[in-house]
Design a protein around this motif. Structure first.
Motif, PDB file in Angstrom:
ATOM      1  N   GLU A 142       0.734  -1.276  -0.390  1.00 58.83           N
ATOM      2  CA  GLU A 142      -0.158   0.520  -0.217  1.00 58.83           C
ATOM      3  C   GLU A 142       0.896   1.209  -0.089  1.00 58.83           C
ATOM      4  OE1 GLU A 142      -2.594  -3.051   1.983  1.00 58.83           O
ATOM      5  OE2 GLU A 142      -0.691  -2.914   2.147  1.00 58.83           O
ATOM      6  N   SER A 143       0.580   2.280  -0.613  1.00 55.71           N
ATOM      7  CA  SER A 143       1.507   3.325  -0.948  1.00 55.71           C
ATOM      8  C   SER A 143       0.332   4.306  -1.612  1.00 55.71           C
ATOM      9  CB  SER A 143       2.472   2.573  -1.599  1.00 55.71           C
ATOM     10  OG  SER A 143       1.782   2.554  -2.967  1.00 55.71           O
ATOM     11  N   MET A 144       0.537   5.539  -1.400  1.00 51.10           N
ATOM     12  CA  MET A 144       0.414   6.822  -2.534  1.00 51.10           C
ATOM     13  C   MET A 144       0.793   8.146  -2.106  1.00 51.10           C
ATOM     14  SD  MET A 144      -2.900   8.583  -1.595  1.00 51.10           S
ATOM     15  CE  MET A 144      -2.639   9.024  -0.497  1.00 51.10           C
ATOM     16  N   HIS A 145       1.212   8.352  -3.742  1.00 53.24           N
ATOM     17  CA  HIS A 145       2.700   9.286  -3.804  1.00 53.24           C
ATOM     18  C   HIS A 145       2.187  11.281  -4.096  1.00 53.24           C
ATOM     19  CE1 HIS A 145       4.591   6.079  -6.140  1.00 53.24           C
ATOM     20  NE2 HIS A 145       4.488   5.690  -4.800  1.00 53.24           N
ATOM     21  N   PHE A 146       3.236  10.948  -3.044  1.00 54.75           N
ATOM     22  CA  PHE A 146       2.919  12.666  -2.853  1.00 54.75           C
ATOM     23  C   PHE A 146       4.810  13.737  -3.809  1.00 54.75           C
ATOM     24  CE2 PHE A 146       0.014  12.321  -0.370  1.00 54.75           C
ATOM     25  CZ  PHE A 146      -1.669  12.899  -0.546  1.00 54.75           C
ATOM     26  N   THR A 147       4.638  14.287  -3.493  1.00 55.53           N
ATOM     27  CA  THR A 147       5.736  15.063  -4.590  1.00 55.53           C
ATOM     28  C   THR A 147       5.676  16.468  -3.295  1.00 55.53           C
ATOM     29  OG1 THR A 147       5.151  17.097  -5.587  1.00 55.53           O
ATOM     30  CG2 THR A 147       5.426  15.209  -6.890  1.00 55.53           C
ATOM     31  N   PRO A 148       6.952  17.151  -2.838  1.00 57.94           N
ATOM     32  CA  PRO A 148       7.057  17.473  -1.916  1.00 57.94           C
ATOM     33  C   PRO A 148       5.958  19.101  -1.480  1.00 57.94           C
ATOM     34  CG  PRO A 148       9.341  17.510  -1.614  1.00 57.94           C
ATOM     35  CD  PRO A 148       8.412  17.130  -2.959  1.00 57.94           C
ATOM     36  N   ASP A 149       5.959  19.059  -2.813  1.00 58.10           N
ATOM     37  CA  ASP A 149       4.573  20.477  -2.827  1.00 58.10           C
ATOM     38  C   ASP A 149       3.031  20.646  -3.127  1.00 58.10           C
ATOM     39  OD1 ASP A 149       6.859  22.650  -2.338  1.00 58.10           O
ATOM     40  OD2 ASP A 149       6.974  22.710  -4.697  1.00 58.10           O
ATOM     41  N   GLU A 150       3.063  18.859  -3.646  1.00 53.03           N
ATOM     42  CA  GLU A 150       1.933  18.409  -3.207  1.00 53.03           C
ATOM     43  C   GLU A 150       1.276  18.578  -1.900  1.00 53.03           C
ATOM     44  OE1 GLU A 150       1.973  16.341  -7.932  1.00 53.03           O
ATOM     45  OE2 GLU A 150       2.288  15.105  -5.914  1.00 53.03           O
ATOM     46  N   MET A 151       2.018  17.484  -1.253  1.00 51.62           N
ATOM     47  CA  MET A 151       2.036  16.904   0.028  1.00 51.62           C
ATOM     48  C   MET A 151       1.747  18.791   0.989  1.00 51.62           C
ATOM     49  SD  MET A 151       4.167  15.095   3.361  1.00 51.62           S
ATOM     50  CE  MET A 151       3.589  14.016   2.613  1.00 51.62           C
ATOM     51  N   THR A 152       2.224  19.386   1.175  1.00 54.02           N
ATOM     52  CA  THR A 152       2.105  21.015   1.390  1.00 54.02           C
ATOM     53  C   THR A 152       0.723  21.701   1.051  1.00 54.02           C
ATOM     54  OG1 THR A 152       4.814  21.340   1.231  1.00 54.02           O
ATOM     55  CG2 THR A 152       3.172  23.258   1.424  1.00 54.02           C
ATOM     56  N   ASN A 153       0.824  21.397  -0.552  1.00 50.24           N
ATOM     57  CA  ASN A 153      -1.337  22.403  -0.782  1.00 50.24           C
ATOM     58  C   ASN A 153      -1.753  21.297  -0.260  1.00 50.24           C
ATOM     59  OD1 ASN A 153      -2.758  23.511  -2.723  1.00 50.24           O
ATOM     60  ND2 ASN A 153      -2.962  21.558  -3.514  1.00 50.24           N
ATOM     61  N   PHE A 154      -1.618  20.097  -0.077  1.00 51.74           N
ATOM     62  CA  PHE A 154      -3.101  19.091   0.361  1.00 51.74           C
ATOM     63  C   PHE A 154      -2.681  20.225   1.831  1.00 51.74           C
ATOM     64  CE2 PHE A 154      -4.331  15.271   3.267  1.00 51.74           C
ATOM     65  CZ  PHE A 154      -5.448  15.615   2.827  1.00 51.74           C
ATOM     66  N   VAL A 155      -1.593  19.763   2.417  1.00 51.34           N
ATOM     67  CA  VAL A 155      -2.104  20.170   4.488  1.00 51.34           C
ATOM     68  C   VAL A 155      -2.588  21.340   3.731  1.00 51.34           C
ATOM     69  CG1 VAL A 155      -0.755  20.183   6.192  1.00 51.34           C
ATOM     70  CG2 VAL A 155       0.104  18.853   4.921  1.00 51.34           C
TER      71      VAL A 155
END
Length: 501
Positions: A229-242
């Motif tokens: 199980e996994s799901m990918h984020f780039t650093p900026d994608e994670m920052t945007n989501f948060v």
């Protein structure tokens, strides 16, 4: 000078001299785990002959304070909880006590998985119905027969309580661009749904009487080789989501919940730190950063850890997962845990340029080196992976075998406390939440040292001697000192009581 004054002068001088002598003796308790057979044993005789030529100096500076400790502990996984359900109540209770009780390791910081992970019996989601954007059908029923009872049992024996950090390995496949458990990315249309998922998880666990302290946004956002199980984020994608979804949602529903970014290996830490803490707007919902150790079997990436602290000095920096991976545990063989025979994933699969980062290593050495290295580089929490595994290193639906500090054989109802359990206890039992790490000077490059002052005023000094030679330590605090003999291949925790109590 008349006789009366002379006698008085001699008496006062003797009293002063006596006080000075008493002040020079540092009273300590010493606990040792060693390849020679000690397992967190309290030593009754650790004295050495006074020989200044052979003494190494460890000087403590508690006034030079560093980070405050959040805690130490391990993880509530479905694999561990399932195994506890399949051994006798006596052995189950002994394991829970060993991890959380006053006679045990007194774990204070733990982790668990949201939805399934590789150390689950199979793949599942709390939101199984495709298109259920409002999560009307959200349920944690999967956890009610195993993980939740394990957490509740731990709560019953933990005097001081413990924090729980929850991590998702993946969103439900229907929320992802590849509609699969492994890999892929969260679809933009489900960003708010996925943020709601976190809030509903807190609510559901609260109804079970369990408080969630915080979340990591995504376990291993860089992926795991498309294995489980996994799901990918780039650093900026994670920052945007948060910044625009998860942060506002949790701040509104559960403002005390902590959010930790990243949650993977330290080698890439800088780029994630730069994204999360780019400015006030990006950083306001991030309470800190989580890291793993799998990038190397012996290197703790001090430059990256120092960088993370300097960039965000008031944020958490927590080691959220570590284990001896890609290994089947050795059953009732303490010596194996002290020998350089273990390997990790990189021994076979790392690119040639990274092979030097993955030599064979002794499991005890790796734990002791990494925890001390982390604490000396601003990390404030350290969480092991599975608390309990079987003799195969599972159960694990992907057959991704690993080692845990406690191994069980359900068929025979037997339990094995490995040396890793005692290694972790040297830290978790004696360095308590809100303790302050402080500076230490160490004259011997062959040993590693860290030290902390607890809220009750006691001081815990952890020393790791990786060499085969015994060491003679002179521990100095202000104008006090004590000499301690330390076995080769050993870990010692030296506890200095608070003399003001």
């Amino acid at each position: 000078m008349n006789l009366t004054k002379y006698i008085l002068y001699i008496g006062i001088s003797f009293m002063i001299l006596s006080c000075e002598i008493k002040q020079e003796v540092l009273i300590v308790d010493v606990y040792e785990t060693s390849a020679s057979g000690n397992n967190l044993k309290k030593l009754t005789d650790f004295s050495i002959e006074e020989n200044k030529d052979s003494l190494l100096n460890i000087t403590l500076f508690p006034q030079k304070k560093r980070q405050k400790i959040t805690g130490f502990g391990g993880s509530f996984t479905e694999a561990s909880a399932y195994l506890l359900n399949n051994i006798s109540k006596k052995n189950r209770d002994s394991i829970i006590e060993a991890y959380f009780g006053e006679t045990g390791a007194k774990y204070s910081l733990t982790r668990t998985h949201m939805n399934s992970c590789d150390f689950s019996l199979g793949q599942y989601s709390y939101a199984p119905i495709a298109g259920d954007k409002e999560l009307v059908n959200f349920t944690i029923d999967e956890d009610k027969s195993d993980i939740i009872p394990m957490i509740k049992d731990a709560m019953k024996v933990s005097k001081d309580g413990f924090k729980i950090l929850a991590s998702p390995w993946t969103a439900s496949p229907w929320m992802k661009d590849n509609n699969a458990w492994v890999g892929g990315k969260l679809l933009q249309e489900y960003y708010d749904t996925w943020a709601l998922f976190f809030s509903k998880y807190v609510t559901a666990y609260n109804k079970e009487g369990i408080d969630i302290w915080g979340f990591t946004v995504e376990n291993e956002p860089l992926g795991n080789g498309n294995n489980w199980e996994s799901m990918h984020f780039t650093p900026d994608e994670m920052t945007n989501f948060v910044q625009h979804h998860l942060g506002p949602k949790l701040r509104n529903d559960y403002p005390e919940i902590k959010i930790l970014g990243y949650d993977q290996n330290r080698e890439h830490l800088k780029e994630w730190i730069d994204s999360q803490f780019k400015n006030e707007e990006t950083s306001k919902y991030f309470d800190g950063t989580a890291i793993h150790w799998y990038a190397s079997t012996f290197h703790y990436f001090s430059d990256e850890l120092q960088y993370a602290h300097q960039k965000a000095p008031n944020k958490y920096l927590i080691q959220s997962e570590a284990c001896v991976d890609a290994e089947v545990p050795k059953w009732k063989d303490d010596a194996w845990y002290w020998k350089k025979e273990a390997t990790d994933w990189g021994w076979d699969w790392a690119p040639e340029k990274d092979k030097h980062m993955h030599p064979k290593y002794a499991p005890v050495h790796r734990y002791a080196r990494d925890i001390i290295g982390c604490l000396n580089n601003w990390v404030d929490g350290w969480i092991d992976w599975n608390m309990v595994l079987d003799t195969q290193g599972g159960p694990n639906w992907f057959k991704n075998w690993c080692v845990a500090p406690i191994i069980v054989d359900p068929a025979k109802d037997e339990v094995y406390f490995t040396p890793l359990y005692y290694t972790l206890s040297h830290f978790s039992k004696f360095i308590r939440p809100e303790a302050t790490i402080f500076e230490v000077e160490n004259s011997d490059k062959d040993i590693m040292v860290t030290a902390a002052e607890n809220p009750d005023g006691t001081i815990a000094v952890v020393v790791f001697n990786e060499t085969n030679q015994s060491k003679n330590i002179q521990l100095l605090l202000d104008n006090q000192k004590v000499n301690i003999k330390m076995n080769g291949q050993s870990i010692q925790t030296i506890v200095i009581p608070n003399n003001e109590n």
